[in-house]
Design an enzyme around this catalytic site. Structure first.
Site, PDB file in Angstrom:
ATOM      1  CG  ASP A 248      -6.233  -5.078  -6.717  1.00  0.00           C
ATOM      2  OD1 ASP A 248      -5.254  -5.366  -7.172  1.00  0.00           O
ATOM      3  OD2 ASP A 248      -6.266  -3.600  -6.895  1.00  0.00           O
TER       4      ASP A 248
ATOM      5  CD  GLU B 290      -4.782  -7.586 -10.241  1.00  0.00           C
ATOM      6  OE1 GLU B 290      -4.076  -6.964 -10.925  1.00  0.00           O
ATOM      7  OE2 GLU B 290      -5.941  -7.298 -10.009  1.00  0.00           O
TER       8      GLU B 290
ATOM      9  CG  ASP C   3      -7.080   0.117  -4.736  1.00  0.00           C
ATOM     10  OD1 ASP C   3      -6.063  -0.499  -5.581  1.00  0.00           O
ATOM     11  OD2 ASP C   3      -6.921   1.228  -4.235  1.00  0.00           O
TER      12      ASP C   3
END
Length: 168
Positions: free
Chosen positions: A8, A68, A140
């Site tokens: 992420d 992501e 996160d």
């Protein structure tokens, strides 16, 4: 067995998580957050992200990466910085020879929770449920693990679909 690193990306906090899948069962290997110093230049932060992701890959030896995608930010400068942080992480993965897959946040949420507008808390809960652990990590990290789980789930589905197609 397949080992995947989920990422992420962020210029201040980059979440990461390593997940193994063995016979359809997911196992948490390790996870964390990379937090470059805010005292250094932006280029130094990007270098730190690159170096840390590279070290994690060398230590845990995942064979695939799931990252992501950048969302559309309100502030163009924020989106640009996020894209650069993502680029540092992707290059670290590519440099180590990993197969890299990108997923939109809505796809990740839909895969884990069942709908693309799930809250961070719902995603974190399902990450814990999928891995059989209590989710006590930063958001996160949860998002990074969700990215890895999403990839493994989609990968498993695609492999099964391909096997069925061969029998037809």
């Amino acid at each position: 067995m397949i080992s995947v690193i989920g990422i992420d990306p962020g210029s201040r906090n980059t979440g990461w998580g390593i997940v193994h899948e063995v016979s359809g069962v997911l196992h948490l290997v390790c996870c964390g957050v990379i937090q470059p110093s805010c005292n250094g230049s932006f280029a130094e932060r990007l270098a730190h992200i690159f170096q840390e992701i590279s070290s994690i890959i060398m230590k845990y030896k995942p064979v695939e990466a799931s990252v992501e995608q950048v969302f559309t930010a309100q502030n163009p400068l924020t989106a640009l910085k996020l894209g650069q942080a993502r680029g540092a992480a992707v290059v670290a993965c590519a440099n180590q020879g990993l197969l890299i897959k990108d997923y939109e946040a809505t796809t990740i949420k839909k895969t884990l929770v069942g709908h693309g507008r799930a809250t961070k808390e719902q995603v974190s809960f399902m990450v814990g449920r999928s891995l059989g652990v209590k989710p006590d990590w930063p958001i996160d990290t949860s998002d990074a693990l969700a990215t890895a789980i999403c990839h493994l789930t989609i990968r498993r589905f695609e492999n099964r679909t391909a096997r069925v197609a061969k029998t037809l």
